[in-house]
Scaffold this motif. Structure first.
Motif, PDB file in Angstrom:
ATOM      1  N   LEU A 104       0.817  -1.208   0.000  1.00  0.00           N
ATOM      2  CA  LEU A 104       0.000   0.000   0.000  1.00  0.00           C
ATOM      3  C   LEU A 104       0.858   1.269   0.000  1.00  0.00           C
ATOM      4  CD1 LEU A 104      -3.027  -0.772   2.353  1.00  0.00           C
ATOM      5  CD2 LEU A 104      -3.047  -0.419  -0.123  1.00  0.00           C
ATOM      6  N   HIS A 105       0.549   2.150  -0.913  1.00  0.00           N
ATOM      7  CA  HIS A 105       1.139   3.483  -1.021  1.00  0.00           C
ATOM      8  C   HIS A 105       2.618   3.463  -1.410  1.00  0.00           C
ATOM      9  CE1 HIS A 105      -2.614   4.868   0.700  1.00  0.00           C
ATOM     10  NE2 HIS A 105      -2.413   4.124   1.774  1.00  0.00           N
ATOM     11  N   ALA A 106       3.118   2.336  -1.926  1.00  0.00           N
ATOM     12  CA  ALA A 106       4.552   2.226  -2.228  1.00  0.00           C
ATOM     13  C   ALA A 106       4.987   3.228  -3.298  1.00  0.00           C
ATOM     14  CB  ALA A 106       4.895   0.809  -2.652  1.00  0.00           C
ATOM     15  N   CYS A 107       4.260   3.305  -4.402  1.00  0.00           N
ATOM     16  CA  CYS A 107       4.667   4.217  -5.476  1.00  0.00           C
ATOM     17  C   CYS A 107       4.430   5.676  -5.095  1.00  0.00           C
ATOM     18  CB  CYS A 107       3.940   3.874  -6.771  1.00  0.00           C
ATOM     19  SG  CYS A 107       4.571   2.381  -7.582  1.00  0.00           S
ATOM     20  N   GLU A 108       3.377   5.938  -4.373  1.00  0.00           N
ATOM     21  CA  GLU A 108       3.150   7.297  -3.888  1.00  0.00           C
ATOM     22  C   GLU A 108       4.327   7.733  -3.007  1.00  0.00           C
ATOM     23  OE1 GLU A 108      -1.730   7.368  -3.508  1.00  0.00           O
ATOM     24  OE2 GLU A 108      -0.547   6.401  -1.930  1.00  0.00           O
ATOM     25  N   ARG A 109       4.750   6.844  -2.111  1.00  0.00           N
ATOM     26  CA  ARG A 109       5.857   7.140  -1.200  1.00  0.00           C
ATOM     27  C   ARG A 109       7.168   7.336  -1.966  1.00  0.00           C
ATOM     28  NH1 ARG A 109       5.225   2.955   1.485  1.00  0.00           N
ATOM     29  NH2 ARG A 109       3.573   3.844   2.790  1.00  0.00           N
ATOM     30  N   ARG A 110       7.406   6.458  -2.967  1.00  0.00           N
ATOM     31  CA  ARG A 110       8.634   6.540  -3.746  1.00  0.00           C
ATOM     32  C   ARG A 110       8.697   7.868  -4.491  1.00  0.00           C
ATOM     33  NH1 ARG A 110      13.168   6.312  -5.226  1.00  0.00           N
ATOM     34  NH2 ARG A 110      13.126   7.023  -3.093  1.00  0.00           N
ATOM     35  N   MET A 114      11.162  13.066  -5.204  1.00  0.00           N
ATOM     36  CA  MET A 114      10.953  14.425  -5.683  1.00  0.00           C
ATOM     37  C   MET A 114      11.189  15.476  -4.606  1.00  0.00           C
ATOM     38  SD  MET A 114      10.371  13.946  -8.822  1.00  0.00           S
ATOM     39  CE  MET A 114      10.040  15.656  -9.229  1.00  0.00           C
ATOM     40  N   ALA A 115      10.845  15.160  -3.352  1.00  0.00           N
ATOM     41  CA  ALA A 115      11.017  16.116  -2.245  1.00  0.00           C
ATOM     42  C   ALA A 115      10.527  17.505  -2.660  1.00  0.00           C
ATOM     43  CB  ALA A 115      12.476  16.156  -1.806  1.00  0.00           C
ATOM     44  N   LEU A 116       9.298  17.593  -3.058  1.00  0.00           N
ATOM     45  CA  LEU A 116       8.744  18.815  -3.621  1.00  0.00           C
ATOM     46  C   LEU A 116       8.648  19.932  -2.586  1.00  0.00           C
ATOM     47  CD1 LEU A 116       5.768  17.274  -5.653  1.00  0.00           C
ATOM     48  CD2 LEU A 116       7.966  18.041  -6.582  1.00  0.00           C
ATOM     49  N   THR A 117       9.049  21.122  -2.993  1.00  0.00           N
ATOM     50  CA  THR A 117       8.794  22.301  -2.180  1.00  0.00           C
ATOM     51  C   THR A 117       7.314  22.672  -2.332  1.00  0.00           C
ATOM     52  OG1 THR A 117       9.239  23.858  -3.968  1.00  0.00           O
ATOM     53  CG2 THR A 117      11.133  23.119  -2.645  1.00  0.00           C
ATOM     54  N   PRO A 118       6.782  23.530  -1.450  1.00  0.00           N
ATOM     55  CA  PRO A 118       5.375  23.928  -1.615  1.00  0.00           C
ATOM     56  C   PRO A 118       5.059  24.498  -2.997  1.00  0.00           C
ATOM     57  CG  PRO A 118       6.147  24.537   0.562  1.00  0.00           C
ATOM     58  CD  PRO A 118       7.347  24.039  -0.187  1.00  0.00           C
ATOM     59  N   SER A 119       5.937  25.302  -3.539  1.00  0.00           N
ATOM     60  CA  SER A 119       5.667  25.884  -4.859  1.00  0.00           C
ATOM     61  C   SER A 119       5.747  24.826  -5.953  1.00  0.00           C
ATOM     62  CB  SER A 119       6.648  27.015  -5.164  1.00  0.00           C
ATOM     63  OG  SER A 119       7.986  26.538  -5.197  1.00  0.00           O
ATOM     64  N   ILE A 122      -1.857  16.137  -8.850  1.00  0.00           N
ATOM     65  CA  ILE A 122      -1.682  14.771  -8.363  1.00  0.00           C
ATOM     66  C   ILE A 122      -3.037  14.081  -8.293  1.00  0.00           C
ATOM     67  CG2 ILE A 122      -0.954  13.313  -6.450  1.00  0.00           C
ATOM     68  CD1 ILE A 122       1.167  15.349  -5.749  1.00  0.00           C
ATOM     69  N   GLN A 123      -3.146  13.002  -9.026  1.00  0.00           N
ATOM     70  CA  GLN A 123      -4.346  12.161  -9.010  1.00  0.00           C
ATOM     71  C   GLN A 123      -3.986  10.813  -8.403  1.00  0.00           C
ATOM     72  OE1 GLN A 123      -7.259  11.845 -12.442  1.00  0.00           O
ATOM     73  NE2 GLN A 123      -6.078   9.990 -12.805  1.00  0.00           N
ATOM     74  N   THR A 124      -4.861  10.279  -7.561  1.00  0.00           N
ATOM     75  CA  THR A 124      -4.654   8.932  -7.042  1.00  0.00           C
ATOM     76  C   THR A 124      -5.998   8.221  -6.959  1.00  0.00           C
ATOM     77  OG1 THR A 124      -3.419   7.623  -5.410  1.00  0.00           O
ATOM     78  CG2 THR A 124      -4.807   9.396  -4.544  1.00  0.00           C
ATOM     79  N   LYS A 125      -5.948   6.940  -6.617  1.00  0.00           N
ATOM     80  CA  LYS A 125      -7.153   6.103  -6.646  1.00  0.00           C
ATOM     81  C   LYS A 125      -7.273   5.293  -5.362  1.00  0.00           C
ATOM     82  CE  LYS A 125      -5.978   5.232 -11.478  1.00  0.00           C
ATOM     83  NZ  LYS A 125      -4.527   5.288 -11.241  1.00  0.00           N
ATOM     84  N   THR A 126      -8.501   4.882  -5.071  1.00  0.00           N
ATOM     85  CA  THR A 126      -8.775   4.054  -3.906  1.00  0.00           C
ATOM     86  C   THR A 126      -9.911   3.091  -4.217  1.00  0.00           C
ATOM     87  OG1 THR A 126      -9.357   4.062  -1.546  1.00  0.00           O
ATOM     88  CG2 THR A 126     -10.452   5.691  -2.931  1.00  0.00           C
ATOM     89  N   GLU A 185      -6.093   9.282   3.687  1.00  0.00           N
ATOM     90  CA  GLU A 185      -5.136   9.684   4.727  1.00  0.00           C
ATOM     91  C   GLU A 185      -3.778   9.034   4.473  1.00  0.00           C
ATOM     92  OE1 GLU A 185      -5.497  11.980   6.774  1.00  0.00           O
ATOM     93  OE2 GLU A 185      -7.650  12.242   7.078  1.00  0.00           O
ATOM     94  N   GLY A 186      -3.800   7.760   4.060  1.00  0.00           N
ATOM     95  CA  GLY A 186      -2.552   7.075   3.740  1.00  0.00           C
ATOM     96  C   GLY A 186      -1.855   7.670   2.543  1.00  0.00           C
ATOM     97  N   SER A 187      -2.631   8.049   1.537  1.00  0.00           N
ATOM     98  CA  SER A 187      -2.049   8.661   0.337  1.00  0.00           C
ATOM     99  C   SER A 187      -1.461  10.029   0.654  1.00  0.00           C
ATOM    100  CB  SER A 187      -3.104   8.784  -0.759  1.00  0.00           C
ATOM    101  OG  SER A 187      -3.474   7.521  -1.269  1.00  0.00           O
ATOM    102  N   LEU A 188      -2.146  10.819   1.451  1.00  0.00           N
ATOM    103  CA  LEU A 188      -1.639  12.135   1.824  1.00  0.00           C
ATOM    104  C   LEU A 188      -0.301  12.014   2.550  1.00  0.00           C
ATOM    105  CD1 LEU A 188      -4.945  13.806   3.069  1.00  0.00           C
ATOM    106  CD2 LEU A 188      -3.678  14.418   1.008  1.00  0.00           C
ATOM    107  N   ALA A 189      -0.229  11.060   3.463  1.00  0.00           N
ATOM    108  CA  ALA A 189       1.019  10.866   4.207  1.00  0.00           C
ATOM    109  C   ALA A 189       2.136  10.389   3.281  1.00  0.00           C
ATOM    110  CB  ALA A 189       0.793   9.872   5.344  1.00  0.00           C
ATOM    111  N   ALA A 190       1.815   9.425   2.403  1.00  0.00           N
ATOM    112  CA  ALA A 190       2.831   8.880   1.506  1.00  0.00           C
ATOM    113  C   ALA A 190       3.325   9.927   0.518  1.00  0.00           C
ATOM    114  CB  ALA A 190       2.275   7.676   0.764  1.00  0.00           C
ATOM    115  N   LEU A 191       2.409  10.737   0.008  1.00  0.00           N
ATOM    116  CA  LEU A 191       2.755  11.747  -0.985  1.00  0.00           C
ATOM    117  C   LEU A 191       3.338  13.021  -0.368  1.00  0.00           C
ATOM    118  CD1 LEU A 191      -0.407  11.313  -3.223  1.00  0.00           C
ATOM    119  CD2 LEU A 191       1.948  10.958  -4.007  1.00  0.00           C
ATOM    120  N   ARG A 192       3.279  13.111   0.966  1.00  0.00           N
ATOM    121  CA  ARG A 192       3.792  14.283   1.687  1.00  0.00           C
ATOM    122  C   ARG A 192       3.123  15.563   1.200  1.00  0.00           C
ATOM    123  NH1 ARG A 192      10.372  13.030   1.856  1.00  0.00           N
ATOM    124  NH2 ARG A 192      10.212  10.920   2.734  1.00  0.00           N
TER     125      ARG A 192
END
Length: 311
Positions: free
Chosen positions: A56-62, A67-72, A79-83, A104-111
């Motif tokens: 679960l959430h492996a690719c989102e986390r990777r 990417m370590a995206l900044t807010p900007s 970002i689209q995801t599925k459940t 909630e899991g996707s939000l955490a994984a995707l930061r």
């Protein structure tokens, strides 16, 4: 790269999407190079699912780790995801609890603090649309999801959801390629009793339904011959089709993969093509099809060469 405002949202979206279902074992640099190739081509829209990557959430986390995206930078990407799929149990779950827990899991994984588009991943035969509506309301009101859609849903399944869900269903992700095109081919051979192609499946008319209801069709597996049976590009199983593709590629001075993209984006339904490749070169090549408008004659020539009936 052609873009449009996704109906029912304020999201300006490209007509080619970067699918990230195969990045779980990629290095940081490989992920960054793939995303960079997409961005250089004008693709600022990525597609995930909670089940992609083997756990679960492996690719989102990777994706988030690499990417370590900044807010900007985050603001510059859709970002689209599925459940909805429960792989461990082999079933589907559109309950309020599962949808909310998955997000909630996707939000955490995707930061990130929000999902731009959330899709219900394949239909749940036990769906209780009131539960889906409650989940969508909670996620929208909290600002955790901006827009909602589905994947692989029929017209009647969408109607059932829409009876209870307040938010517009903005997308339906469906398998579509030149060779795997029943959602288009059925209509072309309508009412021809002797042609199997004319058989109405899944209630029929999903492309027209989506057009009538401002639902964007997102074409997944756009280069697959069938249901994960291998690509048709360069395949000895499709000599006539590849001959046409190669001729058109030479005519327009683009790689063959761009012609396969252009066949989908030429459709007036204003579809999005969801790429599944992890090759930056293929991403760049496929993206060239975005701005390539095939003629009507060329579109139908590809359609016929793939084996579809044109009465």
């Amino acid at each position: 790269m052609k873009s449009f405002t996704l109906p029912g949202t304020d999201i300006v979206a490209p007509n080619v999407v970067l699918g990230l279902m195969r990045i779980a074992d990629k290095s940081d640099e490989e992920v960054r190079e793939l995303v960079r190739a997409g961005r250089d081509a004008g693709i600022d829209f990525v597609d995930h699912a909670d089940i992609y990557g083997g756990e679960l959430h492996a690719c989102e986390r990777r994706f988030a780790e690499a990417m370590a995206l900044t807010p900007s930078q985050r603001d510059g990407i859709t970002i689209q995801t599925k459940t909805g799929i429960v792989p461990d149990g082999g079933y589907f779950d559109f309950s309020y609890e599962h949808i909310v827990e998955s997000v909630e899991g996707s939000l955490a994984a995707l930061r990130t603090d929000r999902i731009d588009i959330l899709l219900l991943h394949r239909p749940d035969a036990l769906v209780e649309p009131e539960e889906v509506a409650r989940a969508f309301d909670a996620l929208e009101s909290s600002g955790k999801v901006r827009a909602f859609g589905v994947s692989n849903h029929t017209p009647r399944q969408i109607d059932l959801l829409r009876k209870y869900v307040r938010q517009p269903i903005v997308a339906n992700q469906l398998q579509l390629s030149i060779t795997h095109a029943p959602i288009v081919a059925q209509g072309v051979a309508a009412n021809m009793l002797a042609e199997q192609q004319a058989a109405t499946l899944d209630g029929g008319g999903i492309v027209d339904y989506c057009r009538l209801n401002d639902i964007t069709v997102q074409a997944w597996s756009p280069f697959q011959a069938g249901f994960f049976t291998g690509v048709f590009l360069g395949s000895p199983d499709y000599p006539e089709l590849n001959a046409v593709i190669d001729r058109l590629a030479a005519r327009y001075d683009v790689p063959a993969i761009a012609i396969a993209t252009a066949w989908i984006t030429r459709h007036p339904a204003r579809m999005q093509v969801v790429l599944g490749t992890t090759s930056p070169e293929r991403v760049a090549g496929a993206a060239q099809g975005s701005d390539l408008r095939l003629t009507r004659a060329e579109w139908y020539e590809l359609f016929r060469a793939a084996g579809h009936i044109v009465p």
